[in-house]
Design an enzyme around this catalytic site. Structure first.
Site, mmCIF file in Angstrom:
data_model
loop_
_atom_site.group_PDB
_atom_site.id
_atom_site.type_symbol
_atom_site.label_atom_id
_atom_site.label_comp_id
_atom_site.label_asym_id
_atom_site.label_seq_id
_atom_site.Cartn_x
_atom_site.Cartn_y
_atom_site.Cartn_z
ATOM 1 N N CYS B 45 -0.767 15.407 11.688
ATOM 2 C CA CYS B 45 0.091 16.732 11.790
ATOM 3 C C CYS B 45 0.360 17.601 10.783
ATOM 4 C CB CYS B 45 1.254 16.421 12.667
ATOM 5 S SG CYS B 45 2.209 15.354 11.749
ATOM 6 N N HIS B 95 -6.171 12.400 -5.726
ATOM 7 C CA HIS B 95 -5.589 13.088 -4.317
ATOM 8 C C HIS B 95 -5.662 11.963 -3.430
ATOM 9 C CE1 HIS B 95 -4.540 16.097 -1.684
ATOM 10 N NE2 HIS B 95 -5.401 15.437 -0.839
#
Lengths: 264, 358
Positions: B45, B95
């Site tokens: 989400c 990352h």
């Protein structure tokens, strides 16, 4: 040689204390294997010391205040090893190690390792009385430690200030269960210890008997309050600390008077 | 081989944009068709990211096009307007490690992202889109996330009001299976808290509300038992946890009326969660022996304390990640050199990798 073993043992316990202190200071207290290993190792060296000293004396090494302190520290470590796994072993170790360091450090620094000029004859019933009583003290010491943990946890919950250690302490109800069980264990052993004292075949000093019974009555009162739910858990935790302090004072008094007046 | 990550997250795009690029089940296959030798789509989400490995450079626009839902056509002429970020080689590895460890999450240190990453990896692997490069990368990311969680306090405590309440209940009672809970007031927040407690093992739940019908409705919904509002004080003698959220203007619980209720429960703590505004419980109740009162501000304060601790831990977590990034790159470049020796291709010049070359 035997004192070297004790120094190594104290260093092991000290390592656990230092590691905990550093972690707490950094705010990342996380009990791990290190504390358990350090305490386990310290316990082994303690056992080795007592064994060597016992062989040299030809009896249970409880002939002076120095040996009594070491035996008590050993009892604390022993009870911790036995009950620790049920109540977050490594964390309880973080609280146990400072007490052991204090006892052993005092014993090593203070000039109390006074050897008797004549070899103390073995007396199995007296040795049984003394050793069982000291193991009972070990259980009371652990109850005292669990009491400190309870008060720390309770205080943080009340004030809403939750520090790093809060997340690693056992739940309040579990701690209270641990305190109760340790009190019962200590009380039963202490009762056996006191009762066996009357069968040593030696006259017991009146003051020692009265003081020992006073400590017994104190613990009996705590357990009675707990059993009939008359004393709140927080007060029981505090009483465990008071009770152990009283028991420790009595132990020092008994040993000191035994050392100055007669051979144990 | 180029290793890259292209994506958008809550840092760069709003929810509408994220929805547009949420991708479909077949995204990985489409990406492979676009030139990626290996591809994995991580869609949650809060983020949509593509991790890929390719022989030739695949442009951000091509990736964006693959991710678009329902055959929508992206504005190819305005690629700069797309809120995508692109990390290559070392930056990409770093990352992913940060994402898996929860450092890049909206709530720092949340652990759900690790499960989502594992799920995405599993799905991509099942579809055959993951090759040796991404396999190694993701396996290492899972290891890093675990290490960060173990060696720092990044996941410490709870950071939402509901989870703080449940967490505190566990710190007081341990197992919640034997706890008796009374919900006073049938509001939405109390229902959420009650459900959170049920999810942690509470089975004895009672609901008391001024409107009996609403109380019964809530009791039915959560599998509890309705108690008429007039009888809630008697319940306080039995319960362990009280969730108060009525709309009463004056405190319902004060030391005066709570005192007699606690007389026969000296050895049992009482945890009170007061989420009502104005408060249902007099703050002086917290001074009583064995009573632990947390109102909405206290719960928020605990959540904020946890969040502050998590933020303090970021530096330690970054240090762990940096170590792993360096180690991962070194190992993978060693393997590439080894492969080049076997295949006869020219080896990588030095042990560290240059940007976009793996």
């Amino acid at each position: 040689m035997d004192r070297d073993l004790l120094i190594i043992s104290t260093t092991c316990f000290l390592a656990a204390v230092v590691r905990t202190a550093v972690a707490l200071r950094a705010g990342v207290f996380r009990p791990g294997r290190f504390n358990f290993l350090a305490i386990g190792l310290g316990f082994l060296f303690q056992t080795a010391f007592l064994s060597i000293r016992g062989h040299a004396l030809g009896r249970c090494p409880l002939t002076n205040l120095f040996e009594v302190f070491i035996f008590l520290a050993w009892s604390v470590a022993l009870i911790y090893m036995l009950v620790g796994p049920a109540y977050r072993l490594s964390l309880m170790g973080a609280f146990t190690a400072p007490l052991v360091v204090l006892l052993q450090g005092l014993a090593l620094i203070a000039p109390i390792d006074v050897r008797h000029p004549v070899k103390v004859p073995a007396n199995s019933s007296l040795e049984f009385h003394a050793s069982v009583s000291l193991v009972a003290y070990g259980a009371f010491a652990l109850a005292c430690i669990a009491g400190v943990m309870y008060l720390v946890q309770e205080r943080q919950l009340k004030t809403h200030q939750l520090r790093s250690i809060f997340y690693h302490l056992p739940p309040l109800t579990d701690l209270f269960t641990a305190i109760t069980r340790l009190l019962w264990l200590g009380f039963i052993l202490y009762t056996v210890g006191i009762a066996s004292g009357f069968f040593t075949g030696r006259p017991l000093p009146h003051v020692q008997v009265v003081a020992a019974i006073a400590v017994w009555l104190l613990y009996a009162a705590i357990l009675q309050g707990r059993y009939f739910r008359r004393i709140p858990p927080k007060q029981i935790a505090a009483l465990c600390i008071i009770g152990f302090s009283a028991a420790l004072t009595l132990l020092w008094g008994i040993t000191f008077s035994a050392q100055t007046h007669s051979v144990p | 081989m180029n290793l890259f990550c292209i994506g958008l997250s809550h840092h760069t795009a709003n929810v509408e944009t994220r929805e547009r690029f949420a991708g479909g089940a077949g995204s990985e296959c489409t990406l492979r068709a676009a030139g990626c030798a290996e591809a994995l789509v991580l869609a949650t989400c809060n983020r949509v990211e593509v991790y890929g490995a390719s022989e030739k450079r695949v442009s951000t626009e091509e990736i964006a096009q693959c991710l678009l839902q329902n055959g929508e056509v992206s504005d190819r002429g305005h690629s700069t307007a797309l809120p995508f970020y692109r990390y290559e080689a070392e930056k990409c590895v770093q990352h992913l490690f940060r994402v898996a460890s929860g450092l890049d999450s909206m709530v720092v240190g949340e652990t759900e992202i690790l499960g989502q990453t594992k799920k995405a990896y599993k799905s991509a692997r099942a579809s055959g889109a993951v090759g040796p490069c991404l396999h190694r990368l993701f396996q290492r990311a899972f290891r890093v996330a675990k290490q960060v969680r173990t060696h720092t306090e990044i996941t410490r405590g709870s950071v939402s009001v509901g989870s703080v309440a449940v967490d505190l209940a566990q710190r007081i009672f341990g197992e919640l299976g034997n706890c008796k809970v009374l919900v006073l007031g049938a509001g939405e927040t109390s229902e959420r808290t009650a459900r959170a407690l049920i999810s942690r093992g509470v089975s004895d739940l009672r609901v008391s509300n001024r409107s009996n019908d609403r109380g019964q409705e809530l009791a039915q919904r959560v599998g509890g038992q309705a108690v008429s509002f007039g009888k809630w004080p008697q319940q306080c003698r039995e319960i362990d946890i009280l969730i108060a959220s009525t709309s009463s203007e004056t405190p319902l619980l004060t030391p005066t009326n709570l005192g007699p209720m606690l007389a026969n429960r000296v050895d049992r703590p009482l945890f009170i969660i007061d989420i009502a505004v104005p408060r249902d419980v007099d703050p002086a109740v917290n001074e009583m022996e064995g009573v632990y009162l947390y109102d909405i501000d206290a719960l928020r304060s605990v959540a904020e304390q946890s969040l502050a601790v998590r933020r303090q831990q970021i530096a330690s977590a970054e240090a762990i990640i940096a170590e792993h990034v360096a180690d991962f790159l070194e190992k993978i470049s060693y393997e590439l050199n080894r492969v080049s020796r076997i295949t006869g291709h020219p080896p990588v010049a030095d042990s560290s990798l240059h940007a976009s070359q793996l």
